[in-house]
Design a protein around this motif. Sequence first.
Motif, PDB file in Angstrom:
ATOM      1  N   VAL A  39       6.540  -7.078  -8.191  1.00 18.66           N
ATOM      2  CA  VAL A  39       5.860  -5.861  -7.724  1.00 18.66           C
ATOM      3  C   VAL A  39       6.815  -5.046  -6.841  1.00 18.66           C
ATOM      4  O   VAL A  39       6.880  -3.809  -6.952  1.00 18.66           O
ATOM      5  CB  VAL A  39       4.557  -6.219  -6.963  1.00 18.66           C
ATOM      6  CG1 VAL A  39       3.943  -4.975  -6.331  1.00 18.66           C
ATOM      7  CG2 VAL A  39       3.562  -6.890  -7.912  1.00 18.66           C
ATOM      8  N   ALA A  99       9.219  -3.188  -9.009  1.00 13.37           N
ATOM      9  CA  ALA A  99       8.563  -2.042  -9.661  1.00 13.37           C
ATOM     10  C   ALA A  99       8.368  -0.895  -8.673  1.00 13.37           C
ATOM     11  O   ALA A  99       8.452   0.286  -9.053  1.00 13.37           O
ATOM     12  CB  ALA A  99       7.218  -2.480 -10.238  1.00 13.37           C
ATOM     13  N   ALA A 100       8.140  -1.240  -7.416  1.00 15.58           N
ATOM     14  CA  ALA A 100       7.870  -0.216  -6.400  1.00 15.58           C
ATOM     15  C   ALA A 100       9.070   0.688  -6.141  1.00 15.58           C
ATOM     16  O   ALA A 100       8.930   1.778  -5.587  1.00 15.58           O
ATOM     17  CB  ALA A 100       7.423  -0.895  -5.100  1.00 15.58           C
ATOM     18  N   ALA A 136       0.750  -9.118 -13.004  1.00 19.45           N
ATOM     19  CA  ALA A 136       0.992  -8.317 -11.791  1.00 19.45           C
ATOM     20  C   ALA A 136       1.815  -7.077 -12.127  1.00 19.45           C
ATOM     21  O   ALA A 136       1.561  -5.979 -11.606  1.00 19.45           O
ATOM     22  CB  ALA A 136       1.702  -9.170 -10.747  1.00 19.45           C
ATOM     23  N   LEU A 137       2.771  -7.263 -13.034  1.00 21.24           N
ATOM     24  CA  LEU A 137       3.616  -6.128 -13.417  1.00 21.24           C
ATOM     25  C   LEU A 137       2.824  -5.108 -14.232  1.00 21.24           C
ATOM     26  O   LEU A 137       2.970  -3.886 -14.037  1.00 21.24           O
ATOM     27  CB  LEU A 137       4.832  -6.631 -14.204  1.00 21.24           C
ATOM     28  CG  LEU A 137       5.951  -5.618 -14.426  1.00 21.24           C
ATOM     29  CD1 LEU A 137       6.417  -4.990 -13.107  1.00 21.24           C
ATOM     30  CD2 LEU A 137       7.131  -6.272 -15.124  1.00 21.24           C
ATOM     31  N   SER A 165       0.911  -3.125 -11.983  1.00 26.08           N
ATOM     32  CA  SER A 165       1.755  -2.268 -11.146  1.00 26.08           C
ATOM     33  C   SER A 165       2.221  -1.009 -11.876  1.00 26.08           C
ATOM     34  O   SER A 165       2.662  -0.042 -11.235  1.00 26.08           O
ATOM     35  CB  SER A 165       2.996  -3.050 -10.684  1.00 26.08           C
ATOM     36  OG  SER A 165       2.616  -4.183  -9.968  1.00 26.08           O
ATOM     37  N   LEU A 218       0.610   2.181 -10.810  1.00 23.83           N
ATOM     38  CA  LEU A 218       0.784   2.410  -9.361  1.00 23.83           C
ATOM     39  C   LEU A 218       2.121   3.071  -9.056  1.00 23.83           C
ATOM     40  O   LEU A 218       2.255   3.837  -8.112  1.00 23.83           O
ATOM     41  CB  LEU A 218       0.692   1.086  -8.595  1.00 23.83           C
ATOM     42  CG  LEU A 218      -0.640   0.328  -8.658  1.00 23.83           C
ATOM     43  CD1 LEU A 218      -0.538  -1.004  -7.918  1.00 23.83           C
ATOM     44  CD2 LEU A 218      -1.748   1.175  -8.041  1.00 23.83           C
ATOM     45  N   PHE A 219       3.134   2.771  -9.874  1.00 24.47           N
ATOM     46  CA  PHE A 219       4.483   3.277  -9.597  1.00 24.47           C
ATOM     47  C   PHE A 219       4.995   4.174 -10.724  1.00 24.47           C
ATOM     48  O   PHE A 219       6.201   4.307 -10.917  1.00 24.47           O
ATOM     49  CB  PHE A 219       5.429   2.096  -9.366  1.00 24.47           C
ATOM     50  CG  PHE A 219       4.942   1.147  -8.310  1.00 24.47           C
ATOM     51  CD1 PHE A 219       4.815   1.582  -6.989  1.00 24.47           C
ATOM     52  CD2 PHE A 219       4.575  -0.154  -8.623  1.00 24.47           C
ATOM     53  CE1 PHE A 219       4.343   0.712  -6.013  1.00 24.47           C
ATOM     54  CE2 PHE A 219       4.116  -1.015  -7.657  1.00 24.47           C
ATOM     55  CZ  PHE A 219       3.985  -0.586  -6.334  1.00 24.47           C
TER      56      PHE A 219
END
Lengths: 297, 283
Positions: free
Chosen positions: B30, B33-34, B142-143, B146, B149-150
């Motif tokens: 995460v 990815a952020a 989780a990815l 994500s 989100l990103f």
Amino acid sequence: MDSVIETEGLTKRWGTLTAVDDINLRIPAGECYAFLGLNGAGKSTTARMLLDFIRPTRGTIRVLGGQGSDPSVRARVGYLPGDLNLPRSMTGKDAIAFFGGLGGDRLHVDSAGLIERFGLDPSRPFRELSTGNRRKVGLVLAFMTNPDLLILDEPTSGLDPLLQEEFRDLLAERKAAGATIWLTSHVMAEVERVADRVGLVRDGKLARELTMAELRHQAIGQIRLTFPAHVDAGQFQRVPHVTGAQGTNGEVLVSVDGPVTDVLARGAELGATGIETEKRDLDDIFLEMYQSSGDAK
Amino acid sequence: MSGGVVYRRWLRDRARSTLVWTVGVVLIVVASAAFYPSLSGASGGGLGSGGSAMSSLLGLSKGIDPGSPLGFLWISLYANIYPWMLMALGVALGVAAIAGDEETGALEYLLAKPVTRTTVAFARFAGAVTILLVVSVFSGLALVLSLPLFDLNQATTSTAADGSKVISPGATAIDIFNGTFSSFAVALGLAGVAFLIGAITGRKGVALGGASAFGIGGYVLYTLSNMTGSLKPLTWISPWRWYVDDAMAVYGLTWNVVLPFAGAVVGFLIGWWAFLRRDLQNP
């Protein structure tokens, strides 16, 4: 009588090292057999071969009429290694559930009485246990299924004297119930209490086998007589039951195998002014026998 | 019956470490990815112009644009850190299956009970696969979560060297599955190597060292071969050759993904065969 443990020419070599050399064993059902020897003599190696942890270089093994690798044989064996190691997070309770569960319906696990008897706290993880408490876990695991055969490697090592006594009582109970016991030990008091027969292993060879009655016979008494003046030890050589006599400076040490009445009478005749008796313990005998078995080679 | 008991116990003994691994890998995934919003649109030429060695290190083969969502995920996760993490876990699990417990004596005690070596080998390797799968699935999920989100699910437009516009699609759950699955495969292959060495030798250090050397050596061999070209014939042994060259997270799964699975199966079978025939190590 059928043999519970039977080995024929059992030999284990690693390169040039011969750890176990041509051992023949016949241990009948219900017998307690003590395998005695110094460190590195081959006791644990033999135990490990019985359960197929290691394979013989030569020779054969039969345990409970089958092979140590057979799960149906192992289900009837209680094993206590010299140094028990379990996963660090495993508690005593976990261990009882896990190892008890491996036998499926074949095993009836009865651990509550053993836990109480040994004062084990089954909720503590293995990593937090002292050597003695780890030993307690091992004993509970070994005995909890009422196995037909117990293979115990230095079973009282790390136990306090009270627990050693408790263990010997338990062993005597299981023996009375018909279990066969194979144990290794350095502690002659333990052997004296529970064993029917001992095998003396030295440098991998079974140097000598004898019954406990024969071993106890070796524990003949000695009498130390004190005289006001020098007395020739030869005066005792022909006295009944005397097996040896040595004298120095008004003292004569007489070894007696049997009643001592004649020795005391002879001492009185010669004017003895003091008398002390001593009985050799089994540790002395063990060391003596060990020494002599080595010398005989 | 006893196989299920051994399998469940092995997982239970590793429940805490599995949780730590899962949380750790999820956080790294995460966090990586952020970084995308701050790097998106960066020139691919800058990152990819360091020559063949740098391209090899970054996994920038076949003209992957590191400024695109998939290119970013590839160079920041799937070509490097993500498979390395899974491989480290795979090696640890492969070693623990036999050699780890054997050195402490715990395996010997287990084998004094009514259970066969075969049962232990199968149950524990299955346990290793399960834990590796759990960490892979949670980190992959989780990815996927994500991505929006990103802005990793958004298509991007960049300008090529000839001035033309290039549209790069956003990353999808299928892309993440492809990348995660191929990483899981390479990690499982290395777990098979660790199991094999551990089952043959019964030595934890040897298994750990041997499997790690295989993974790291394969990477070094592949990278050097890209620099010199002369080692290329030897790179068939390196799992990185097919993993980086095929870049399945970007281009989709290929049949090469079967290779590490086959390697794991062969490693397990040979290890099992050897384990049945040898003496246990003295604890």
